[in-house]
Scaffold this motif. Structure first.
Motif, PDB file in Angstrom:
ATOM      1  N   VAL A   7       0.850  -1.184   0.000  1.00 18.68           N
ATOM      2  CA  VAL A   7       0.000   0.000   0.000  1.00 18.68           C
ATOM      3  C   VAL A   7       0.889   1.238   0.000  1.00 18.68           C
ATOM      4  O   VAL A   7       1.823   1.336   0.799  1.00 18.68           O
ATOM      5  CB  VAL A   7      -0.927   0.029   1.232  1.00 18.68           C
ATOM      6  CG1 VAL A   7      -1.738   1.313   1.275  1.00 18.68           C
ATOM      7  CG2 VAL A   7      -1.849  -1.173   1.229  1.00 18.68           C
ATOM      8  N   ILE A   8       0.593   2.156  -0.896  1.00 19.91           N
ATOM      9  CA  ILE A   8       1.254   3.452  -0.918  1.00 19.91           C
ATOM     10  C   ILE A   8       0.172   4.493  -0.688  1.00 19.91           C
ATOM     11  O   ILE A   8      -0.826   4.528  -1.402  1.00 19.91           O
ATOM     12  CB  ILE A   8       1.964   3.704  -2.259  1.00 19.91           C
ATOM     13  CG1 ILE A   8       3.065   2.674  -2.477  1.00 19.91           C
ATOM     14  CG2 ILE A   8       2.545   5.126  -2.290  1.00 19.91           C
ATOM     15  CD1 ILE A   8       3.703   2.724  -3.850  1.00 19.91           C
ATOM     16  N   GLY A   9       0.360   5.308   0.341  1.00 17.72           N
ATOM     17  CA  GLY A   9      -0.638   6.317   0.656  1.00 17.72           C
ATOM     18  C   GLY A   9      -0.054   7.394   1.543  1.00 17.72           C
ATOM     19  O   GLY A   9       1.098   7.319   1.976  1.00 17.72           O
ATOM     20  N   SER A  10      -0.868   8.390   1.827  1.00 17.55           N
ATOM     21  CA  SER A  10      -0.408   9.480   2.679  1.00 17.55           C
ATOM     22  C   SER A  10      -0.912   9.256   4.109  1.00 17.55           C
ATOM     23  O   SER A  10      -2.022   8.757   4.320  1.00 17.55           O
ATOM     24  CB  SER A  10      -0.876  10.824   2.136  1.00 17.55           C
ATOM     25  OG  SER A  10      -2.274  10.865   2.049  1.00 17.55           O
ATOM     26  N   LEU A  11      -0.089   9.626   5.059  1.00 14.62           N
ATOM     27  CA  LEU A  11      -0.426   9.468   6.466  1.00 14.62           C
ATOM     28  C   LEU A  11      -1.612  10.366   6.800  1.00 14.62           C
ATOM     29  O   LEU A  11      -1.558  11.581   6.617  1.00 14.62           O
ATOM     30  CB  LEU A  11       0.787   9.819   7.336  1.00 14.62           C
ATOM     31  CG  LEU A  11       0.663   9.544   8.821  1.00 14.62           C
ATOM     32  CD1 LEU A  11       0.496   8.042   9.084  1.00 14.62           C
ATOM     33  CD2 LEU A  11       1.897  10.062   9.546  1.00 14.62           C
ATOM     34  N   ALA A  12      -2.708   9.765   7.265  1.00 13.95           N
ATOM     35  CA  ALA A  12      -3.949  10.503   7.496  1.00 13.95           C
ATOM     36  C   ALA A  12      -3.922  11.290   8.808  1.00 13.95           C
ATOM     37  O   ALA A  12      -4.519  12.365   8.893  1.00 13.95           O
ATOM     38  CB  ALA A  12      -5.141   9.549   7.483  1.00 13.95           C
ATOM     39  N   GLY A  60       0.174  13.673   5.887  1.00 19.45           N
ATOM     40  CA  GLY A  60       0.305  13.983   4.475  1.00 19.45           C
ATOM     41  C   GLY A  60       1.538  13.370   3.824  1.00 19.45           C
ATOM     42  O   GLY A  60       1.638  13.317   2.601  1.00 19.45           O
ATOM     43  N   GLN A  61       2.467  12.867   4.626  1.00 16.41           N
ATOM     44  CA  GLN A  61       3.681  12.252   4.094  1.00 16.41           C
ATOM     45  C   GLN A  61       3.347  10.945   3.381  1.00 16.41           C
ATOM     46  O   GLN A  61       2.557  10.150   3.872  1.00 16.41           O
ATOM     47  CB  GLN A  61       4.675  12.002   5.226  1.00 16.41           C
ATOM     48  CG  GLN A  61       5.992  11.423   4.783  1.00 16.41           C
ATOM     49  CD  GLN A  61       6.986  11.288   5.932  1.00 16.41           C
ATOM     50  OE1 GLN A  61       6.651  11.498   7.103  1.00 16.41           O
ATOM     51  NE2 GLN A  61       8.207  10.938   5.599  1.00 16.41           N
ATOM     52  N   GLU A  62       3.937  10.742   2.215  1.00 11.30           N
ATOM     53  CA  GLU A  62       3.715   9.514   1.450  1.00 11.30           C
ATOM     54  C   GLU A  62       4.551   8.383   2.041  1.00 11.30           C
ATOM     55  O   GLU A  62       5.758   8.517   2.226  1.00 11.30           O
ATOM     56  CB  GLU A  62       4.102   9.717  -0.018  1.00 11.30           C
ATOM     57  CG  GLU A  62       3.195  10.672  -0.755  1.00 11.30           C
ATOM     58  CD  GLU A  62       1.817  10.082  -1.030  1.00 11.30           C
ATOM     59  OE1 GLU A  62       1.739   8.920  -1.456  1.00 11.30           O
ATOM     60  OE2 GLU A  62       0.830  10.796  -0.811  1.00 11.30           O
ATOM     61  N   LEU A  63       3.872   7.258   2.338  1.00  9.59           N
ATOM     62  CA  LEU A  63       4.532   6.095   2.919  1.00  9.59           C
ATOM     63  C   LEU A  63       4.250   4.851   2.086  1.00  9.59           C
ATOM     64  O   LEU A  63       3.193   4.737   1.460  1.00  9.59           O
ATOM     65  CB  LEU A  63       4.036   5.858   4.349  1.00  9.59           C
ATOM     66  CG  LEU A  63       4.277   6.969   5.366  1.00  9.59           C
ATOM     67  CD1 LEU A  63       3.575   6.634   6.681  1.00  9.59           C
ATOM     68  CD2 LEU A  63       5.755   7.187   5.595  1.00  9.59           C
ATOM     69  N   LEU A  64       5.185   3.927   2.119  1.00  5.42           N
ATOM     70  CA  LEU A  64       5.048   2.618   1.490  1.00  5.42           C
ATOM     71  C   LEU A  64       4.959   1.598   2.608  1.00  5.42           C
ATOM     72  O   LEU A  64       5.814   1.575   3.498  1.00  5.42           O
ATOM     73  CB  LEU A  64       6.270   2.319   0.614  1.00  5.42           C
ATOM     74  CG  LEU A  64       6.469   0.871   0.173  1.00  5.42           C
ATOM     75  CD1 LEU A  64       5.447   0.515  -0.895  1.00  5.42           C
ATOM     76  CD2 LEU A  64       7.868   0.649  -0.341  1.00  5.42           C
ATOM     77  N   ALA A  65       3.915   0.784   2.618  1.00 10.17           N
ATOM     78  CA  ALA A  65       3.739  -0.261   3.627  1.00 10.17           C
ATOM     79  C   ALA A  65       3.637  -1.612   2.929  1.00 10.17           C
ATOM     80  O   ALA A  65       2.863  -1.771   1.983  1.00 10.17           O
ATOM     81  CB  ALA A  65       2.486   0.001   4.461  1.00 10.17           C
TER      82      ALA A  65
END
Length: 111
Positions: A7-12, A60-65
């Motif tokens: 999952v790649i997304g922004s920290l909510a 808002g930071q983009e993270l890869l999990a």
């Protein structure tokens, strides 16, 4: 069969970190994933034995999990409830790009 989710997304919102009775550190947070022309989806993530850097991640930071999808059941007020989440083996910021490529290549080699 390998259970692998990426999952790649922004920290909510900021990650919540707590110590478990077994001594491990658990970080929980939500990644917001937006697909074109759709409202965003929120993916709950659990990261056991979380590194100290978790508290430095910003909204808002983009993270890869990378990890596996797991549904767990628990009791609240006498009722059984469930939660589906990504139990992450690894989470890292999308920059630097070289780190992301290395982690993705490692994950792909396990398929």
């Amino acid at each position: 069969m390998l259970n692998l989710a990426i999952v790649i997304g922004s920290l909510a919102k900021p990650a919540q970190v707590r110590a478990l009775p077994n001594g491990l550190c658990l970080a929980t947070f939500d990644l917001q994933v937006r697909l074109a022309d759709q409202s965003p989806d929120t993916v709950p993530v659990a990261l056991f034995d979380a590194p100290d850097q978790v508290t430095e991640w910003t909204v808002g930071q983009e993270l890869l999990a990378i990890g596996r999808v797991k549904r767990r059941f628990f009791r609240v007020g006498g009722a059984t409830q469930s939660r589906t989440e990504l139990v992450a083996d690894r989470v890292l910021p999308m920059a630097p790009e070289e780190d992301v490529r290395t982690v993705l290549a490692d994950a792909a080699s396990k398929i």
